[in-house]
Design an enzyme around this catalytic site. Sequence first.
Site, PDB file in Angstrom:
ATOM      1  N   LYS A   1       0.818  -1.217   0.000  1.00 18.34           N
ATOM      2  CA  LYS A   1       0.000   0.000   0.000  1.00 18.34           C
ATOM      3  C   LYS A   1       0.852   1.269   0.000  1.00 18.34           C
ATOM      4  O   LYS A   1       0.391   2.323  -0.428  1.00 18.34           O
ATOM      5  CB  LYS A   1      -0.966  -0.012   1.182  1.00 18.34           C
TER       6      LYS A   1
HETATM    7  C1  LIG Z   1      -4.397  -4.558   1.248  1.00 10.51           C
HETATM    8  C2  LIG Z   1      -3.610  -5.830   1.130  1.00 10.51           C
HETATM    9  C3  LIG Z   1      -3.984  -6.851   0.222  1.00 10.51           C
HETATM   10  C4  LIG Z   1      -5.246  -6.772  -0.619  1.00 10.51           C
HETATM   11  O1  LIG Z   1      -5.144  -5.822  -1.666  1.00 10.51           O
HETATM   12  P1  LIG Z   1      -6.464  -5.333  -2.433  1.00 10.51           P
HETATM   13  O2  LIG Z   1      -5.992  -4.214  -3.301  1.00 10.51           O
HETATM   14  O3  LIG Z   1      -7.416  -4.888  -1.377  1.00 10.51           O
HETATM   15  O4  LIG Z   1      -6.979  -6.482  -3.232  1.00 10.51           O
HETATM   16  C5  LIG Z   1      -3.171  -7.971   0.126  1.00 10.51           C
HETATM   17  N1  LIG Z   1      -2.064  -8.110   0.890  1.00 10.51           N
HETATM   18  C6  LIG Z   1      -1.672  -7.149   1.775  1.00 10.51           C
HETATM   19  C7  LIG Z   1      -0.468  -7.387   2.594  1.00 10.51           C
HETATM   20  C8  LIG Z   1      -2.432  -5.975   1.924  1.00 10.51           C
HETATM   21  O5  LIG Z   1      -2.030  -5.048   2.804  1.00 10.51           O
END
Ligand SMILES: *Cc1c(COP(=O)(O)O)cnc(C)c1O
Length: 462
Positions: free
Chosen positions: A112
Amino acid sequence: MRYVSTRGNAPAIGFEDVVLTGLAPDGGLYVPEHVPQFSHDELAAMSGLSYAEIAVRVMRPFVGEAIDDDVFAAIVHETYASFNHDAVVPLVQLSHDHHLLELFHGPTLAFKDIALQLLGRLLDHFLGRRGEQGVIMGATSGDTGSAAIEGCRACDNLDIFILHPHERVSEVQRRQMTTVGAANVHNIAIRGDFDDAQAMVKASFADQAFLQGTRLIAVNSINWARIMAQIVYYVAAGVALGAPHRAVSFTVPSANFGNLFAGYMAYRMGLPVAQFVIATNANDILHRTMADNDFSRRALQATLAPSMDIVVSSNFERLLFEAYGRDSDRLARLLADFAEGKARIDDEALEALRNLFSSHTVDDETILEVIREAHAHTGQLLDPHTACGYRAAQVCRADAATPMITLATAHPAKFEAAIVKAGFEGAPLPEAMHDLMTREEHYDVLDAELETVQAYVAAKRH
Ligand SMILES: *Cc1c(COP(=O)(O)O)cnc(C)c1O
């Protein structure tokens, strides 16, 4: 570039408004009015460029006239200079045809950061230009809060308030939020659970009078700028492994589908992708939809991959909009059925999606097995989210000749409990975070009462 709502009942707006707005007023999600295209030659010319250079080329058409070229390039270069690896998103080879794309070299060790480091800077730029001060409010059960805080800590024109459920996030997660020590970063531990924290935030967005005219901004995964920033690493990894001269495939640990939708955009822009594999944990709405046309809610399950614990996949609406030929009326009917409990995707649309997407669900026991197996075969310690991807890639891959790229969405140290459960001693934090457990924390504990929280926000903002 202009942006339209998936629900078709909101006016088209430009990039600056899309970044500042989040959700469209008709309840839909913004998507670009048309998808920019890269020719074979334009993609080929990206081979050998740095990540930031590719990022500027991939995102430029989405930004359009909203930011001058040289200013935008400077923002992008500064954003990715803050990562702890020169390649920003290094590719690691697991076997001759399976690669791991490490997306966890940002300040909070999860993917993120790639989008939120950019989003914070874009918001700061736009607000500064307007002479406005903005307030970000968000609720977190772990990852998103710290990534949003890190993305905003250096922003002059933003205060950020992140609510987390008191004593219900891991110590590493809490410390990543509470040890930042910037005057514009405010952490609130809510006496309650995640839903209580989320309810405070939602109610505040619905009634912004307490801020007396100050703009309240959401940075959740429906913000278009987050998708845009994530398109870049699909293109960068594809080009590094031979695109556009050959196709590549991707496996993506998925929850809200923001990450995977970015990959789909890269494909629509011209990147040759043979297959996308959707990996889910036991919260498997995406898999049930793809495999059985069962598009329905089920109760939340707590798993070893908590950042993928969701009931509804908010960004899936963007894919359905495309699958329905951008017909907002048909989409709205489908979503109305879904809101009632259960919906069926149109057969033709689902068939078309199945030509490109496969899916697989990985339960907790298998996550532990995969962590051990991947370590034995490749020497890599996978975090539990990435482990879901690793297994889904093995099970679903359609064609051995096309390189498979599995997205590593978090660093294993972030989810050490699962690593230990799998039988390892632990997973050390990277050098940049070695003193996390001894840094000074800043947060206040508040009751789950809207008035209390709003008074706090109004008093603390700049
Ligand atoms: C947010 C997150 C996901 C999921 O991603 P999306 O874009 O919501 O599909 C997967 N793995 C980790 C470690 C995350 O922080």
